[in-house]
Scaffold this active site. Structure first.
Site, PDB file in Angstrom:
ATOM      1  N   SER A 109      33.410  26.884  35.837  1.00 53.79           N
ATOM      2  CA  SER A 109      34.541  27.390  36.628  1.00 53.79           C
ATOM      3  C   SER A 109      34.292  27.319  38.137  1.00 53.79           C
ATOM      4  CB  SER A 109      34.807  28.850  36.243  1.00 53.79           C
ATOM      5  OG  SER A 109      35.685  29.457  37.173  1.00 53.79           O
ATOM      6  N   GLN A 141      35.719  22.687  36.547  1.00 58.56           N
ATOM      7  CA  GLN A 141      37.102  23.171  36.592  1.00 58.56           C
ATOM      8  C   GLN A 141      37.453  23.508  38.026  1.00 58.56           C
ATOM      9  OE1 GLN A 141      37.700  26.885  37.040  1.00 58.56           O
ATOM     10  NE2 GLN A 141      39.816  26.311  37.495  1.00 58.56           N
ATOM     11  N   TYR A 143      39.986  25.211  40.796  1.00 56.91           N
ATOM     12  CA  TYR A 143      41.110  25.968  41.343  1.00 56.91           C
ATOM     13  C   TYR A 143      41.273  25.460  42.755  1.00 56.91           C
ATOM     14  CZ  TYR A 143      41.391  29.678  37.757  1.00 56.91           C
ATOM     15  OH  TYR A 143      41.575  30.396  36.601  1.00 56.91           O
ATOM     16  N   ASP A 171      47.921  26.124  35.293  1.00 54.43           N
ATOM     17  CA  ASP A 171      48.731  27.222  34.748  1.00 54.43           C
ATOM     18  C   ASP A 171      48.555  28.525  35.528  1.00 54.43           C
ATOM     19  OD1 ASP A 171      46.229  28.164  34.010  1.00 54.43           O
ATOM     20  OD2 ASP A 171      46.460  27.678  31.887  1.00 54.43           O
ATOM     21  N   HIS A 260      45.726  29.455  28.843  1.00 52.30           N
ATOM     22  CA  HIS A 260      44.718  30.215  29.585  1.00 52.30           C
ATOM     23  C   HIS A 260      44.234  31.417  28.755  1.00 52.30           C
ATOM     24  CE1 HIS A 260      43.299  30.283  33.923  1.00 52.30           C
ATOM     25  NE2 HIS A 260      42.734  31.362  33.460  1.00 52.30           N
ATOM     26  N   ARG A 263      46.267  34.709  28.993  1.00 53.79           N
ATOM     27  CA  ARG A 263      46.040  35.583  30.148  1.00 53.79           C
ATOM     28  C   ARG A 263      47.063  35.375  31.254  1.00 53.79           C
ATOM     29  NH1 ARG A 263      40.579  37.359  30.012  1.00 53.79           N
ATOM     30  NH2 ARG A 263      40.037  37.132  32.207  1.00 53.79           N
ATOM     31  N   GLY A 296      42.139  30.795  21.229  1.00 52.99           N
ATOM     32  CA  GLY A 296      42.138  31.411  19.917  1.00 52.99           C
ATOM     33  C   GLY A 296      41.367  30.661  18.850  1.00 52.99           C
TER      34      GLY A 296
HETATM   35  C1  FNR Z   1      39.074  32.319  31.607  1.00 55.51           C
HETATM   36  N1  FNR Z   1      39.767  31.117  31.782  1.00 55.51           N
HETATM   37  C2  FNR Z   1      39.603  30.407  32.956  1.00 55.51           C
HETATM   38  N2  FNR Z   1      40.223  29.204  33.128  1.00 55.51           N
HETATM   39  C3  FNR Z   1      40.038  28.496  34.265  1.00 55.51           C
HETATM   40  O1  FNR Z   1      40.584  27.410  34.397  1.00 55.51           O
HETATM   41  N3  FNR Z   1      39.235  28.977  35.262  1.00 55.51           N
HETATM   42  C4  FNR Z   1      38.590  30.166  35.169  1.00 55.51           C
HETATM   43  O2  FNR Z   1      37.856  30.561  36.071  1.00 55.51           O
HETATM   44  C5  FNR Z   1      38.798  30.933  33.991  1.00 55.51           C
HETATM   45  N4  FNR Z   1      38.208  32.153  33.851  1.00 55.51           N
HETATM   46  C6  FNR Z   1      38.299  32.836  32.670  1.00 55.51           C
HETATM   47  C7  FNR Z   1      37.596  34.029  32.512  1.00 55.51           C
HETATM   48  C8  FNR Z   1      37.637  34.698  31.303  1.00 55.51           C
HETATM   49  C9  FNR Z   1      36.838  35.951  31.127  1.00 55.51           C
HETATM   50  C10 FNR Z   1      38.401  34.174  30.222  1.00 55.51           C
HETATM   51  C11 FNR Z   1      38.435  34.869  28.888  1.00 55.51           C
HETATM   52  C12 FNR Z   1      39.115  33.013  30.389  1.00 55.51           C
HETATM   53  C13 FNR Z   1      40.516  30.511  30.654  1.00 55.51           C
HETATM   54  C14 FNR Z   1      39.567  29.705  29.751  1.00 55.51           C
HETATM   55  O3  FNR Z   1      39.105  28.565  30.409  1.00 55.51           O
HETATM   56  C15 FNR Z   1      40.256  29.242  28.448  1.00 55.51           C
HETATM   57  O4  FNR Z   1      41.460  28.597  28.744  1.00 55.51           O
HETATM   58  C16 FNR Z   1      40.513  30.386  27.453  1.00 55.51           C
HETATM   59  O5  FNR Z   1      39.519  31.377  27.556  1.00 55.51           O
HETATM   60  C17 FNR Z   1      40.521  29.862  26.026  1.00 55.51           C
HETATM   61  O6  FNR Z   1      40.908  30.854  25.143  1.00 55.51           O
HETATM   62  P1  FNR Z   1      39.873  31.723  24.243  1.00 55.51           P
HETATM   63  O7  FNR Z   1      38.922  30.773  23.557  1.00 55.51           O
HETATM   64  O8  FNR Z   1      39.194  32.678  25.159  1.00 55.51           O
HETATM   65  O9  FNR Z   1      40.799  32.387  23.278  1.00 55.51           O
END
Ligand code: FNR
Length: 371
Positions: A109, A141, A143, A171, A260, A263, A296
């Site tokens: 990240s 990744q 941002y 997203d 995401h 979230r 998931g």
């Molecule tokens: C994330 N996700 C995420 N995505 C991203 O592009 N940059 C980020 O910094 C983060 N940070 C992040 C922190 C935490 C604690 C979570 C749980 C998720 C989203 C992540 O990359 C991914 O899309 C989802 O977590 C996938 O879903 P599951 O496997 O957690 O259900």
């Protein structure tokens, strides 16, 4: 609980619940609004069953594949998660050490706790060039920042540090409503006597993360991002067939169907429903770029379902944060091992021995495909 008693990925969540500090638990487990997007992700994979074929020699099963031109021992990778320093004192360094034994990939990240260079060096230093399986690889990744220069700086650093591909998150033009997190932050503010701050935090005003987003990012910006990067580009967070086609038009090498982890948008589509939408409306997309999914996925058998419907690989998020928090590097290794063993078992039981044999006929998605 002892690590040896962790049998499935849900065991890491239970272990972390007992050991994670409350602010970390609220950050990692948080979801948008009432949690329907997140629950929908978990439920979606159970709506599909397999159509197993029998009496095939399955004595040798291989899970090898390639991700964006890089060999991978497994068709799943660790999803990018920010602020892993909250889960473990060595944060991403402890995470990537957990890739070495299996050769799994991870996407790192932008908002990692440790500098991206240190993460890449740590993995490189751990990898022993033994004969045999593919090596673990890191992807980055991105941002984007509202200003171009700091964004370009991330891209240059990721390139110099040897990251293999760039995953631009699309997203998150602003932060979704993270309910548990807000409740927790408001309670913390009240505990130090600041009612106004508590009220603002629970309305999503003044959160430290809200300033990090770039709401102005547009399709046209992908041009200069792609040019500066010069390698494989993936859009993370595609949720419709229309946007999948636009990604093809932009010359992206991959798209990640994702909400995401539930979230961001309330009532967002699950990656599975977007995967099916693309199969129905623009199946040519699968020939033009690599399609990834996340959200998931908690069982190696779920990974196989996604691959049968056209995904090249899948991302797994929260279970790895929980495993890292409860057990450190050993937990990450075990989480990979559990998913890999479930995948191998599912492959053998549906009658295939390598991932080039995955096929839509191996799953019963007729209910979804007839929608
Ligand atoms: C994330 N996700 C995420 N995505 C991203 O592009 N940059 C980020 O910094 C983060 N940070 C992040 C922190 C935490 C604690 C979570 C749980 C998720 C989203 C992540 O990359 C991914 O899309 C989802 O977590 C996938 O879903 P599951 O496997 O957690 O259900």
């Amino acid at each position: 609980p002892h690590l040896a008693t962790c049998v499935d990925t849900h065991d890491f969540e239970r272990a972390a619940r007992l050991t994670m500090p409350a602010p970390t638990w609220s950050y990692v487990s948080s979801f948008a609004n009432g949690g329907h997007s997140m629950q929908g992700n978990l439920d979606s994979w159970n709506t599909i069953t397999f159509r197993p074929r029998v009496l095939r020699d399955i004595t040798k099963v291989s899970t090898e594949t390639s991700i964006l031109g890089q060999a991978s021992s497994l068709p799943f990778y660790i999803s990018p998660m920010g602020l892993l320093g909250r889960s473990h004192e060595h944060a991403e360094l402890a995470l990537v050490r957990g890739l070495v034994r299996s050769g799994a990939h991870a996407v790192i990240s932008t908002v990692s706790t440790r500098p991206m260079e240190d993460i890449a060096t740590t993995l490189r230093d751990c990898v022993v060039q033994e004969a045999g399986g593919p090596l673990p690889q890191l992807h980055f990744q991105l941002y984007t920042r509202p200003e171009q220069e700091p964004t370009l700086n991330y891209i240059r650093r990721a390139k110099a540090a040897g990251y293999k591909s760039l995953w631009v998150t699309v997203d998150t033009p602003l932060l979704g409503k993270r309910t548990i997190d807000r409740r927790h932050m408001a309670q913390a503010a009240l505990a130090i006597g600041s009612e106004q701050q508590a009220s603002n935090l629970s309305l999503g005003i003044q959160s430290f993360t809200t300033q990090a987003q770039n709401g102005a990012l547009k399709w046209e910006d992908l041009k200069w991002i792609k040019e500066a990067w010069g390698g494989p580009l993936v859009l993370k967070g595609i949720q419709t067939a229309e946007d999948a086609k636009l990604a093809v038009d932009c010359g992206c090498e991959g798209i990640l169907l994702s909400n995401h982890g539930g979230r961001q948008l309330h009532s967002a589509p699950s990656a599975l429903s977007t995967l099916v939408e693309i199969r129905l409306h623009c199946p040519e997309v699968f020939d033009k770029l690599q399609v990834f999914v996340d959200g998931g996925l908690r069982d190696g058998a779920d990974v196989l379902k996604a691959l049968c419907l056209g995904a090249k690989a899948v991302g797994v998020g929260r279970p790895f944060s929980y495993a890292l928090s409860a057990y450190g590097t050993a937990g990450v290794e075990r989480c990979v091992d559990i998913l890999a063993e479930e995948l191998r078992t599912a492959m053998a039981l549906v009658g295939i021995t390598s991932l080039d044999q995955v096929h839509p006929d191996l799953v019963n998605a007729s209910r979804l495909l007839n929608e």
